[in-house]
Design a protein around this motif. Structure first.
Motif, mmCIF file in Angstrom:
data_model
loop_
_atom_site.group_PDB
_atom_site.id
_atom_site.type_symbol
_atom_site.label_atom_id
_atom_site.label_comp_id
_atom_site.label_asym_id
_atom_site.label_seq_id
_atom_site.Cartn_x
_atom_site.Cartn_y
_atom_site.Cartn_z
ATOM 1 N N GLY A 1 0.802 -1.215 0.000
ATOM 2 C CA GLY A 1 0.000 0.000 0.000
ATOM 3 C C GLY A 1 0.833 1.263 0.000
ATOM 4 N N GLY A 2 0.241 2.267 0.591
ATOM 5 C CA GLY A 2 0.744 3.631 0.505
ATOM 6 C C GLY A 2 -0.157 4.334 -0.475
ATOM 7 N N THR A 3 -0.902 5.303 0.001
ATOM 8 C CA THR A 3 -1.915 5.950 -0.834
ATOM 9 C C THR A 3 -1.339 6.464 -2.147
ATOM 10 N N CYS A 4 -0.247 7.221 -2.072
ATOM 11 C CA CYS A 4 0.340 7.789 -3.304
ATOM 12 C C CYS A 4 0.917 6.703 -4.195
ATOM 13 N N ASN A 5 1.536 5.692 -3.596
ATOM 14 C CA ASN A 5 2.077 4.573 -4.365
ATOM 15 C C ASN A 5 0.996 3.937 -5.234
ATOM 16 N N VAL A 6 -0.075 3.530 -4.605
ATOM 17 C CA VAL A 6 -1.101 2.779 -5.339
ATOM 18 C C VAL A 6 -1.937 3.698 -6.227
ATOM 19 N N ASP A 7 -2.097 4.959 -5.823
ATOM 20 C CA ASP A 7 -2.832 5.878 -6.685
ATOM 21 C C ASP A 7 -2.130 6.021 -8.029
ATOM 22 N N ARG A 8 -0.814 5.919 -8.049
ATOM 23 C CA ARG A 8 -0.059 6.006 -9.301
ATOM 24 C C ARG A 8 0.002 4.649 -10.023
ATOM 25 N N ILE A 9 0.247 3.601 -9.259
ATOM 26 C CA ILE A 9 0.439 2.289 -9.894
ATOM 27 C C ILE A 9 -0.871 1.732 -10.460
ATOM 28 N N ARG A 10 -1.991 2.132 -9.898
ATOM 29 C CA ARG A 10 -3.274 1.604 -10.382
ATOM 30 C C ARG A 10 -3.647 2.114 -11.758
ATOM 31 N N VAL A 11 -2.958 3.143 -12.244
ATOM 32 C CA VAL A 11 -3.199 3.629 -13.607
ATOM 33 C C VAL A 11 -2.019 3.317 -14.527
ATOM 34 N N ASN A 12 -1.057 2.561 -14.036
ATOM 35 C CA ASN A 12 0.114 2.182 -14.818
ATOM 36 C C ASN A 12 -0.236 0.947 -15.660
ATOM 37 N N LYS A 13 -0.132 1.067 -16.979
ATOM 38 C CA LYS A 13 -0.554 -0.030 -17.864
ATOM 39 C C LYS A 13 0.232 -1.312 -17.612
ATOM 40 N N ASP A 14 1.517 -1.200 -17.248
ATOM 41 C CA ASP A 14 2.322 -2.393 -16.978
ATOM 42 C C ASP A 14 1.856 -3.091 -15.699
ATOM 43 N N ALA A 15 1.547 -2.311 -14.666
ATOM 44 C CA ALA A 15 1.066 -2.883 -13.407
ATOM 45 C C ALA A 15 -0.293 -3.558 -13.603
ATOM 46 N N ILE A 16 -1.173 -2.908 -14.334
ATOM 47 C CA ILE A 16 -2.492 -3.491 -14.616
ATOM 48 C C ILE A 16 -2.332 -4.800 -15.386
ATOM 49 N N ALA A 17 -1.492 -4.797 -16.410
ATOM 50 C CA ALA A 17 -1.283 -6.006 -17.211
ATOM 51 C C ALA A 17 -0.692 -7.134 -16.376
#
Length: 182
Positions: A80-96
């Motif tokens: 977690g970490g609010t800023c961490n996940v707020d950014r990674i949740r829109v990262n196409k590589d992380a989603i894939a």
């Protein structure tokens, strides 16, 4: 498989990661013999925080998110970490990556805000999860079921989801990851 033969992937943005939600799984799994890779959005140092506001430890990533594949790992961890996940949740590589792990039937462990990634990856529908209470509505709106528990393990839809609410739940969270790898 045993923990000491397991390959674990932890994915993060390079800043805003909740310190213990990264360092406990990383170090505990390595101590148990697992091969753990920390993949980030860039190869710059990963800056953690304590309680989303105080400076934490800085770690060096092992790989880029864009260079890792689910086929090379047994389990995915999303700290977690609010800023961490707020950014990674829109990262196409992380989603894939999250989608690949789920489609291959491999476990995903997400703590606190980490489950936000699974909402954006459209993987939470039909699952029961225990993330932090701040994203309970996001879980419910995405078709999941939110529960306020130290640990929830859900095997619906052909893959295992391990979730916990906060740093206080890390003992349960890390033990559940080890059990999933054993």
């Amino acid at each position: 498989m045993a923990v000491e033969n397991a390959k674990v992937l932890i994915i993060v943005n390079n800043w805003g990661i909740e310190e213990t939600e990264l360092t406990r799984p990383l170090r505990d799994l390595k101590a148990a013999g697992a091969q753990v890779t920390l993949a980030a959005t860039t190869l710059d140092p990963c800056e953690t925080v304590q309680h989303d506001r105080y400076e934490g430890e800085t770690l060096t990533p092992d790989a880029l998110l864009s260079d890792v594949q689910a086929t090379d790992y047994d389990l995915l961890v999303v700290p977690g970490g609010t800023c961490n996940v707020d950014r990674i949740r829109v990262n196409k590589d992380a989603i894939a990556l999250a989608q690949e792990f789920a489609h291959e039937g491999k476990p995903i462990a997400a703590i606190c805000h980490g489950a936000w990634l699974l909402v954006n990856a459209e993987l939470i529908a039909g699952k029961t999860a225990s993330p932090c209470r701040y994203i309970a509505a996001d879980i419910e709106n995405a078709g999941g079921h939110y529960v306020d528990k130290q640990l929830t393990i859900d095997d619906e839809n052909g893959w295992r989801l391990i979730t916990s609410r906060k740093p206080d739940d890390l003992d349960y969270f890390v033990d559940a990851i080890k059990d999933a790898l054993a």
